[in-house]
Write a protein that holds these residues in place. Structure first.
Motif, PDB file in Angstrom:
ATOM      1  N   HIS A   1      62.034 -48.312  11.950  1.00 45.18           N
ATOM      2  CA  HIS A   1      62.610 -49.366  12.777  1.00 45.18           C
ATOM      3  C   HIS A   1      62.636 -50.687  12.010  1.00 45.18           C
ATOM      4  N   PHE A   2      63.831 -51.287  11.925  1.00 40.30           N
ATOM      5  CA  PHE A   2      64.031 -52.593  11.298  1.00 40.30           C
ATOM      6  C   PHE A   2      64.271 -53.600  12.430  1.00 40.30           C
ATOM      7  N   PRO A   3      63.239 -54.249  12.951  1.00 38.64           N
ATOM      8  CA  PRO A   3      63.433 -55.174  14.081  1.00 38.64           C
ATOM      9  C   PRO A   3      64.040 -56.495  13.637  1.00 38.64           C
ATOM     10  N   SER A   4      64.699 -57.159  14.562  1.00 41.17           N
ATOM     11  CA  SER A   4      65.334 -58.442  14.269  1.00 41.17           C
ATOM     12  C   SER A   4      64.287 -59.509  13.958  1.00 41.17           C
ATOM     13  N   THR A   5      64.641 -60.386  13.014  1.00 39.62           N
ATOM     14  CA  THR A   5      63.762 -61.521  12.686  1.00 39.62           C
ATOM     15  C   THR A   5      64.188 -62.788  13.411  1.00 39.62           C
TER      16      THR A   5
END
Length: 370
Positions: free
Chosen positions: A3-7
């Protein structure tokens, strides 16, 4: 999944229950970017709920997630709004996905393809579109959709992510660039890189490389199995009691029998030649493997001088490299090799016999074809 979550502090955050369900159903070969932002020239910034990249299949899928206060009565194609059971109209999410796709394809062509997929034709980038909405029910009237898929459950969505294929997949050919690709995508979408990426990426193999890897591994395992068989034969030949050795039976035969079983090792090179000629390009999983093997055995039996013994261990050693890892010859033939071989000889009109140890076979009343 990875999972690449939003920054972005202003971006919505994916629900924990959704993340957990996706992680349960998707493996680490799927990179999932949530609530990401995509900037494209002369276009408004596109905000994507989820973008899934299946690194094994090279496929990309945008997924717009919608939750409505009532069930969806009509899900229309572009140009019409969606209608809920309570009569209210909602903006068409498929039109929203279209705009996201345009921005995403532009960003990939300009920012990603030149560095990581230089051989990929820029305008052939395929991005699949989808809408996930748990309020889509069995009685929802779905207009005929030109593009895009509708999912009412996370399970349906994940099945698509795991299986959908693209006519122009984005496959990484240089595994050394996987980490750099992940970082570049994270930067492009304003997402953070997951902590477990490096450990996971080490074990991921692109299909192009995996095919070569597993083929070489299969051959090595087969060679090792053949060597073990040869060692077993050597030990048996050296230490087996002479009273039960095939040679004892052969010695009882008349001088014009064509020689005893002990002479059968002379035919190892011939055996290997015929097995390779008939089995090259096939393996133990091929549907016609036993048929090919039958033709190879027939060629061996008619090529050796009449009455000469052929050793089954020598045949098994020649077949071994073509079987594959953990594939048992007896399971393929559905009978012991000696019994199957007698059946093959009979099929081709040859009169064959095996010795008392069932370790050797010979033709006793046959001839070579003219």
């Amino acid at each position: 999944m990875l999972h690449f979550p939003s920054t972005s502090t202003s971006a919505r955050v994916a629900r924990k229950a959704d993340r957990e369900k996706l992680s349960e159903l998707l493996g680490d070969d799927v990179w999932a970017f949530s609530n990401c932002r995509v900037e494209a020239a002369h276009k408004p910034v596109a905000e994507l709920d989820w973008l899934f990249y299946n690194t094994t299949l090279g496929t990309l899928m945008i997924s717009e997630w919608k939750r409505y206060p009532d069930a969806v009565a009509e899900a229309k194609d572009r140009g019409d709004k969606w209608r809920l059971r309570d009569g209210s109209l909602q903006s068409n999410p498929l039109e929203q996905v279209d705009k996201q796709q345009d921005a995403l394809r532009w960003a990939l062509r300009e920012k990603i393809l030149p560095g990581f997929f230089p051989d990929h034709i820029p305008h052939s980038v395929k991005v699949m579109e989808s809408v996930y909405c748990p309020q889509i029910a069995q009685d929802t009237v779905k207009d005929r959709l030109q593009f895009g898929r509708l999912f009412s459950t996370v399970e349906e969505l994940c099945t698509a992510v795991n299986t959908l294929r693209s006519p122009a997949p984005l496959l990484v050919t240089d595994m050394g660039s996987v980490l750099d690709l992940a970082k570049a995508l994270a930067t492009l979408f304003r997402c953070s890189v997951p902590a477990g990426l490096e450990e996971s990426a080490v074990w991921q193999h692109n299909p192009k490389e995996s095919a070569t890897f597993w083929e070489k591994a299969r051959r090595i395992h087969s060679d090792i199995a053949a060597l073990h068989q040869q060692m077993a034969d050597l030990i048996e030949s050296e230490f087996a009691p002479r009273s039960v050795a095939p040679a004892a039976n052969a010695a009882k035969r008349s001088p014009d029998d064509g020689g005893g079983a002990e002479n059968s090792e002379d035919w190892s090179e011939l055996i290997t030649k015929h097995v390779a000629a008939h089995l090259t390009g096939a393996d133990g999983m091929s549907e016609d493997f036993d048929e090919r093997l039958g033709r190879a055995l027939h060629a061996i039996l008619v090529d050796v001088p009449k009455g000469s013994w052929v050793r089954f261990p020598a045949i098994g050693s020649a077949i071994g490299p073509f079987l594959g890892v953990n594939v048992k010859l007896r399971k393929i033939l559905r009978a012991p090799l000696w019994e199957w071989s007698l059946g093959i000889a009979k099929k081709y009109g040859l009169s064959a016999e095996v010795d008392d140890s069932r370790g050797n076979i010979r033709i006793v009343d046959g001839h070579k074809p003219s």
